[in-house]
Design a protein around this motif. Structure first.
Motif, PDB file in Angstrom:
ATOM      1  N   VAL A  44       1.921   3.071   5.987  1.00 21.32           N
ATOM      2  CA  VAL A  44       3.046   2.151   6.058  1.00 21.32           C
ATOM      3  C   VAL A  44       4.187   2.657   5.167  1.00 21.32           C
ATOM      4  O   VAL A  44       5.347   2.591   5.541  1.00 21.32           O
ATOM      5  CB  VAL A  44       2.613   0.731   5.635  1.00 21.32           C
ATOM      6  N   SER A  45       3.823   3.157   3.993  1.00 24.04           N
ATOM      7  CA  SER A  45       4.819   3.712   3.072  1.00 24.04           C
ATOM      8  C   SER A  45       4.162   4.780   2.218  1.00 24.04           C
ATOM      9  O   SER A  45       2.940   4.793   2.055  1.00 24.04           O
ATOM     10  CB  SER A  45       5.447   2.620   2.200  1.00 24.04           C
ATOM     11  N   ALA A  46       4.988   5.666   1.683  1.00 24.40           N
ATOM     12  CA  ALA A  46       4.488   6.767   0.862  1.00 24.40           C
ATOM     13  C   ALA A  46       5.409   6.981  -0.324  1.00 24.40           C
ATOM     14  O   ALA A  46       6.626   6.849  -0.202  1.00 24.40           O
ATOM     15  CB  ALA A  46       4.397   8.045   1.687  1.00 24.40           C
ATOM     16  N   GLN A  49       5.417  11.271  -5.669  1.00 19.92           N
ATOM     17  CA  GLN A  49       5.926  11.517  -7.010  1.00 19.92           C
ATOM     18  C   GLN A  49       4.797  11.371  -8.013  1.00 19.92           C
ATOM     19  O   GLN A  49       3.728  10.856  -7.689  1.00 19.92           O
ATOM     20  CB  GLN A  49       7.067  10.556  -7.338  1.00 19.92           C
ATOM     21  N   ASN A  50       5.040  11.841  -9.243  1.00 20.82           N
ATOM     22  CA  ASN A  50       4.049  11.703 -10.303  1.00 20.82           C
ATOM     23  C   ASN A  50       4.143  10.314 -10.911  1.00 20.82           C
ATOM     24  O   ASN A  50       5.171   9.676 -10.801  1.00 20.82           O
ATOM     25  CB  ASN A  50       4.278  12.787 -11.362  1.00 20.82           C
ATOM     26  N   PRO A  51       3.074   9.758 -11.509  1.00 19.08           N
ATOM     27  CA  PRO A  51       1.916  10.507 -11.971  1.00 19.08           C
ATOM     28  C   PRO A  51       0.960  10.938 -10.864  1.00 19.08           C
ATOM     29  O   PRO A  51       0.131  11.805 -11.061  1.00 19.08           O
ATOM     30  CB  PRO A  51       1.218   9.553 -12.934  1.00 19.08           C
ATOM     31  N   HIS A  52       1.067  10.341  -9.679  1.00 17.99           N
ATOM     32  CA  HIS A  52       0.276  10.794  -8.532  1.00 17.99           C
ATOM     33  C   HIS A  52       0.936  10.257  -7.268  1.00 17.99           C
ATOM     34  O   HIS A  52       1.631   9.251  -7.297  1.00 17.99           O
ATOM     35  CB  HIS A  52      -1.185  10.333  -8.618  1.00 17.99           C
ATOM     36  N   ALA A  53       0.712  10.951  -6.179  1.00 14.59           N
ATOM     37  CA  ALA A  53       1.226  10.485  -4.892  1.00 14.59           C
ATOM     38  C   ALA A  53       0.478   9.212  -4.513  1.00 14.59           C
ATOM     39  O   ALA A  53      -0.698   9.041  -4.865  1.00 14.59           O
ATOM     40  CB  ALA A  53       1.037  11.560  -3.836  1.00 14.59           C
ATOM     41  N   GLU A  54       1.143   8.329  -3.796  1.00  7.10           N
ATOM     42  CA  GLU A  54       0.542   7.065  -3.381  1.00  7.10           C
ATOM     43  C   GLU A  54       0.894   6.769  -1.936  1.00  7.10           C
ATOM     44  O   GLU A  54       2.014   7.034  -1.494  1.00  7.10           O
ATOM     45  CB  GLU A  54       1.033   5.915  -4.257  1.00  7.10           C
ATOM     46  N   LEU A  55      -0.056   6.224  -1.220  1.00 11.42           N
ATOM     47  CA  LEU A  55       0.155   5.789   0.149  1.00 11.42           C
ATOM     48  C   LEU A  55      -0.206   4.323   0.254  1.00 11.42           C
ATOM     49  O   LEU A  55      -1.156   3.867  -0.381  1.00 11.42           O
ATOM     50  CB  LEU A  55      -0.731   6.569   1.125  1.00 11.42           C
ATOM     51  N   MET A  56       0.517   3.596   1.078  1.00  7.97           N
ATOM     52  CA  MET A  56       0.122   2.244   1.447  1.00  7.97           C
ATOM     53  C   MET A  56      -0.286   2.353   2.912  1.00  7.97           C
ATOM     54  O   MET A  56       0.492   2.854   3.724  1.00  7.97           O
ATOM     55  CB  MET A  56       1.281   1.266   1.283  1.00  7.97           C
ATOM     56  N   ILE A  57      -1.522   1.954   3.206  1.00  5.46           N
ATOM     57  CA  ILE A  57      -1.987   2.047   4.595  1.00  5.46           C
ATOM     58  C   ILE A  57      -2.360   0.673   5.119  1.00  5.46           C
ATOM     59  O   ILE A  57      -2.701  -0.230   4.362  1.00  5.46           O
ATOM     60  CB  ILE A  57      -3.187   3.014   4.768  1.00  5.46           C
ATOM     61  N   TRP A 100      -3.965  -1.425   1.990  1.00  7.88           N
ATOM     62  CA  TRP A 100      -4.551  -0.825   0.791  1.00  7.88           C
ATOM     63  C   TRP A 100      -3.587   0.193   0.214  1.00  7.88           C
ATOM     64  O   TRP A 100      -2.955   0.955   0.955  1.00  7.88           O
ATOM     65  CB  TRP A 100      -5.861  -0.114   1.136  1.00  7.88           C
ATOM     66  N   GLU A 101      -3.518   0.231  -1.108  1.00 10.28           N
ATOM     67  CA  GLU A 101      -2.771   1.271  -1.809  1.00 10.28           C
ATOM     68  C   GLU A 101      -3.755   2.398  -2.120  1.00 10.28           C
ATOM     69  O   GLU A 101      -4.815   2.157  -2.703  1.00 10.28           O
ATOM     70  CB  GLU A 101      -2.191   0.726  -3.107  1.00 10.28           C
ATOM     71  N   LEU A 102      -3.420   3.604  -1.712  1.00 10.70           N
ATOM     72  CA  LEU A 102      -4.274   4.764  -1.979  1.00 10.70           C
ATOM     73  C   LEU A 102      -3.616   5.624  -3.041  1.00 10.70           C
ATOM     74  O   LEU A 102      -2.481   6.084  -2.867  1.00 10.70           O
ATOM     75  CB  LEU A 102      -4.485   5.597  -0.711  1.00 10.70           C
ATOM     76  N   GLU A 103      -4.313   5.831  -4.141  1.00 14.58           N
ATOM     77  CA  GLU A 103      -3.832   6.700  -5.203  1.00 14.58           C
ATOM     78  C   GLU A 103      -4.395   8.088  -4.951  1.00 14.58           C
ATOM     79  O   GLU A 103      -5.609   8.287  -4.936  1.00 14.58           O
ATOM     80  CB  GLU A 103      -4.278   6.180  -6.565  1.00 14.58           C
ATOM     81  N   LEU A 104      -3.507   9.038  -4.749  1.00 17.70           N
ATOM     82  CA  LEU A 104      -3.910  10.415  -4.474  1.00 17.70           C
ATOM     83  C   LEU A 104      -3.908  11.196  -5.789  1.00 17.70           C
ATOM     84  O   LEU A 104      -4.106  10.620  -6.842  1.00 17.70           O
ATOM     85  CB  LEU A 104      -2.984  11.027  -3.428  1.00 17.70           C
TER      86      LEU A 104
END
Length: 159
Positions: A44-46, A49-57, A100-104
């Protein structure tokens, strides 16, 4: 000279400081590393950037662990991770959040894996960990990311 310094000090003191909003950052100790979870969905969104990439799925309400998950090939990492064991133990979350927010990983590690910036609309799947009690925000720390038929191990750099 004294008056000039006072004017500058007053101007600086009266200037409002604007801080941009940031997504929260979660410490790793709160994640249950004994219970790997499986998620898949549409990005849904990405935030790349640091401290880590994040995705909302956005996940489907009928999410299931794929029958072939335990047999998926995994890349070698520089950290000792029992990838096949994690995939074999993965379950779907007990909670039924649609997003869900995914912390990469940090961007330097994402670059080491040659992961291209993931755009909204992309379908991905992931195995990782959430909070020990599954309370609070729907957040997963991603251990393995699957994008466009490729698997990435995010605990460490490629071996």
């Amino acid at each position: 000279m004294k008056r000039r310094c006072l004017v500058l000090a007053a101007a600086a003191a009266s200037t409002a400081v604007v801080v941009p909003p940031a997504w929260s950052h979660h410490g790793w100790s709160s994640f249950d590393q004994d219970r790997p979870l499986y998620l898949e969905g549409r990005v849904v969104s990405a935030r790349w950037q640091n401290p880590h990439a994040e995705l909302m799925i956005e996940v489907s309400p009928d999410l299931k662990v794929p029958a072939d998950l335990a047999k998926r090939p995994l890349p070698a990492q520089s950290a000792p991770v029992d990838g096949p064991g994690l995939l074999a133990k993965a379950t779907v979350p007990r909670r039924n959040d649609r997003q869900w927010e995914l912390e990469l990983a940090p961007l330097t590690r994402m670059e080491a894996w040659k992961v291209q910036e993931i755009k909204p609309g992309t379908r991905i799947s992931a195995v990782g960990f959430t909070s020990k009690d599954e309370k609070g925000d729907a957040v997963m720390r991603v251990e393995y990311l699957f994008v466009d038929g490729k698997a990435y191990g995010l605990r460490s750099s490629p071996a």
